[in-house]
Design a protein around this motif. Sequence first.
Motif, PDB file in Angstrom:
ATOM      1  N   UNK A  21       1.059  -1.267   0.085  1.00 57.22           N
ATOM      2  CA  UNK A  21       0.190   0.399   0.256  1.00 57.22           C
ATOM      3  C   UNK A  21       1.166   1.387   0.018  1.00 57.22           C
ATOM      4  N   UNK A  22       1.867   1.017   0.634  1.00 54.96           N
ATOM      5  CA  UNK A  22       2.786   2.615   0.903  1.00 54.96           C
ATOM      6  C   UNK A  22       3.461   3.015  -0.140  1.00 54.96           C
ATOM      7  N   UNK A  23       3.984   1.576  -1.143  1.00 57.06           N
ATOM      8  CA  UNK A  23       4.280   1.465  -2.468  1.00 57.06           C
ATOM      9  C   UNK A  23       3.555   2.350  -3.280  1.00 57.06           C
ATOM     10  N   UNK A  24       2.350   1.612  -3.145  1.00 61.95           N
ATOM     11  CA  UNK A  24       1.188   2.534  -4.532  1.00 61.95           C
ATOM     12  C   UNK A  24       1.111   4.025  -4.213  1.00 61.95           C
ATOM     13  N   UNK A  25       1.243   4.494  -2.758  1.00 63.75           N
ATOM     14  CA  UNK A  25       1.006   5.975  -2.438  1.00 63.75           C
ATOM     15  C   UNK A  25       2.108   6.966  -2.801  1.00 63.75           C
ATOM     16  N   UNK A  26       3.549   6.170  -3.520  1.00 71.47           N
ATOM     17  CA  UNK A  26       4.079   6.964  -4.414  1.00 71.47           C
ATOM     18  C   UNK A  26       4.495   6.029  -5.024  1.00 71.47           C
ATOM     19  N   UNK A  27       4.299   6.202  -6.455  1.00 69.71           N
ATOM     20  CA  UNK A  27       4.564   4.999  -7.951  1.00 69.71           C
ATOM     21  C   UNK A  27       5.053   5.778  -7.670  1.00 69.71           C
ATOM     22  N   UNK A  28       6.520   4.924  -8.500  1.00 69.83           N
ATOM     23  CA  UNK A  28       8.026   5.888  -9.127  1.00 69.83           C
ATOM     24  C   UNK A  28       7.511   6.535 -10.691  1.00 69.83           C
ATOM     25  N   UNK A  29       7.730   7.768 -11.342  1.00 71.87           N
ATOM     26  CA  UNK A  29       7.917   8.324 -12.251  1.00 71.87           C
ATOM     27  C   UNK A  29       7.951   7.162 -13.167  1.00 71.87           C
ATOM     28  N   UNK A  30       8.687   6.911 -13.568  1.00 75.92           N
ATOM     29  CA  UNK A  30       8.917   5.815 -15.295  1.00 75.92           C
ATOM     30  C   UNK A  30       8.649   4.793 -15.075  1.00 75.92           C
ATOM     31  N   UNK A  31       7.606   4.321 -13.861  1.00 74.92           N
ATOM     32  CA  UNK A  31       6.430   3.298 -13.565  1.00 74.92           C
ATOM     33  C   UNK A  31       5.615   3.814 -14.617  1.00 74.92           C
ATOM     34  N   UNK A  32       4.383   5.178 -14.166  1.00 77.63           N
ATOM     35  CA  UNK A  32       3.083   6.256 -14.655  1.00 77.63           C
ATOM     36  C   UNK A  32       3.150   6.117 -16.080  1.00 77.63           C
ATOM     37  N   UNK A  33       4.732   6.720 -16.470  1.00 78.58           N
ATOM     38  CA  UNK A  33       5.012   6.823 -17.692  1.00 78.58           C
ATOM     39  C   UNK A  33       5.006   5.925 -18.534  1.00 78.58           C
ATOM     40  N   UNK A  34       5.370   4.924 -18.140  1.00 71.28           N
ATOM     41  CA  UNK A  34       5.968   3.261 -18.496  1.00 71.28           C
ATOM     42  C   UNK A  34       3.897   2.649 -18.676  1.00 71.28           C
ATOM     43  N   UNK A  35       3.109   2.219 -18.097  1.00 68.51           N
ATOM     44  CA  UNK A  35       1.856   2.307 -17.853  1.00 68.51           C
ATOM     45  C   UNK A  35       1.398   3.071 -19.567  1.00 68.51           C
ATOM     46  N   UNK A  36       1.292   4.972 -19.508  1.00 66.48           N
ATOM     47  CA  UNK A  36       0.729   5.371 -20.714  1.00 66.48           C
ATOM     48  C   UNK A  36       0.894   4.937 -21.741  1.00 66.48           C
ATOM     49  N   UNK A  37       2.467   4.857 -21.396  1.00 62.09           N
ATOM     50  CA  UNK A  37       3.224   4.798 -23.357  1.00 62.09           C
ATOM     51  C   UNK A  37       2.262   3.446 -23.306  1.00 62.09           C
ATOM     52  N   UNK A  38       2.528   2.418 -22.779  1.00 59.60           N
ATOM     53  CA  UNK A  38       1.956   1.721 -23.379  1.00 59.60           C
ATOM     54  C   UNK A  38       0.605   0.809 -23.441  1.00 59.60           C
ATOM     55  N   UNK A  39      -0.317   2.011 -23.490  1.00 58.79           N
ATOM     56  CA  UNK A  39      -1.890   2.110 -24.367  1.00 58.79           C
ATOM     57  C   UNK A  39      -3.209   1.432 -23.247  1.00 58.79           C
ATOM     58  N   UNK A  40      -2.092   1.735 -21.541  1.00 56.87           N
ATOM     59  CA  UNK A  40      -3.523   1.346 -20.642  1.00 56.87           C
ATOM     60  C   UNK A  40      -3.835   2.628 -20.531  1.00 56.87           C
ATOM     61  N   UNK A  42      -6.666   3.568 -18.409  1.00 52.87           N
ATOM     62  CA  UNK A  42      -7.151   3.667 -16.838  1.00 52.87           C
ATOM     63  C   UNK A  42      -6.427   2.507 -16.409  1.00 52.87           C
ATOM     64  N   UNK A  43      -6.270   2.319 -14.924  1.00 51.22           N
ATOM     65  CA  UNK A  43      -5.450   1.559 -13.787  1.00 51.22           C
ATOM     66  C   UNK A  43      -6.352   1.376 -12.684  1.00 51.22           C
ATOM     67  N   UNK A  44      -6.702   0.402 -11.793  1.00 54.65           N
ATOM     68  CA  UNK A  44      -7.213   0.537 -10.513  1.00 54.65           C
ATOM     69  C   UNK A  44      -6.976  -0.277  -9.652  1.00 54.65           C
ATOM     70  N   UNK A  45      -5.899  -0.613  -8.611  1.00 55.53           N
ATOM     71  CA  UNK A  45      -6.384  -1.997  -7.876  1.00 55.53           C
ATOM     72  C   UNK A  45      -6.904  -1.939  -6.921  1.00 55.53           C
ATOM     73  N   UNK A  46      -8.176  -2.676  -6.302  1.00 55.78           N
ATOM     74  CA  UNK A  46      -8.179  -2.744  -5.059  1.00 55.78           C
ATOM     75  C   UNK A  46      -8.067  -3.978  -4.460  1.00 55.78           C
ATOM     76  N   UNK A  47      -8.518  -3.758  -2.671  1.00 51.56           N
ATOM     77  CA  UNK A  47      -7.477  -4.674  -1.868  1.00 51.56           C
ATOM     78  C   UNK A  47      -8.092  -4.558  -1.255  1.00 51.56           C
ATOM     79  N   UNK A  48      -8.717  -5.708  -0.523  1.00 46.80           N
ATOM     80  CA  UNK A  48      -9.905  -6.986  -0.047  1.00 46.80           C
ATOM     81  C   UNK A  48      -9.007  -8.284   0.935  1.00 46.80           C
ATOM     82  N   UNK A  49      -8.170  -7.667   2.260  1.00 44.57           N
ATOM     83  CA  UNK A  49      -7.542  -8.796   3.185  1.00 44.57           C
ATOM     84  C   UNK A  49      -5.902  -8.429   2.211  1.00 44.57           C
ATOM     85  N   UNK A  50      -5.290  -9.817   1.548  1.00 47.03           N
ATOM     86  CA  UNK A  50      -4.606  -9.667   0.948  1.00 47.03           C
ATOM     87  C   UNK A  50      -4.947 -10.216  -0.598  1.00 47.03           C
ATOM     88  N   UNK A  51      -6.415  -9.850  -0.961  1.00 48.77           N
ATOM     89  CA  UNK A  51      -6.870 -10.087  -2.038  1.00 48.77           C
ATOM     90  C   UNK A  51      -6.778  -8.856  -3.202  1.00 48.77           C
TER      91      UNK A  51
END
Length: 126
Positions: A21-40, A42-51
């Motif tokens: 959860x902490x890492x996803x509050x501070x996603x590295x800028x290279x990751x964000x740029x790459x996701x957008x360039x790859x054609x994504x 929108x991307x959302x991740x939801x958490x329930x316990x460990x799932x």
Amino acid sequence: MTRHVRAVDLKDDPGIVESYKAHHRRVWPEVLRSLRRSGIADLRIYLLERRLVMVVDMADGLDFTRAFAQHVASHPRVAEWEALMKSMQQPAPGSAAGEWWAVMQPVFDLGDPGIAQPGPESARRA
């Protein structure tokens, strides 16, 4: 736009859940740029316990697996991020052999009540 829904579990360790959860509050800028360039679009991740459930919207015609492979290969920092995230995860029960983020089968869509019809992904789980 095509929606892809996948699931994976975090390892059974409360420290890992908090770290993820902490890492996803501070996603590295290279990751964000790459996701957008790859054609994504929108991307959302939801958490329930460990799932974790990931919802990804991509332009029609783009291949999900190919887009993510290109994303991981796009930059050393992206590959490092993805390896770090994977080190905290494990395949969810019911995942196909070799499948990390398991493909989830839709069972209801308000806009398309017939969506619950078995598709090719449900056939491989039978």
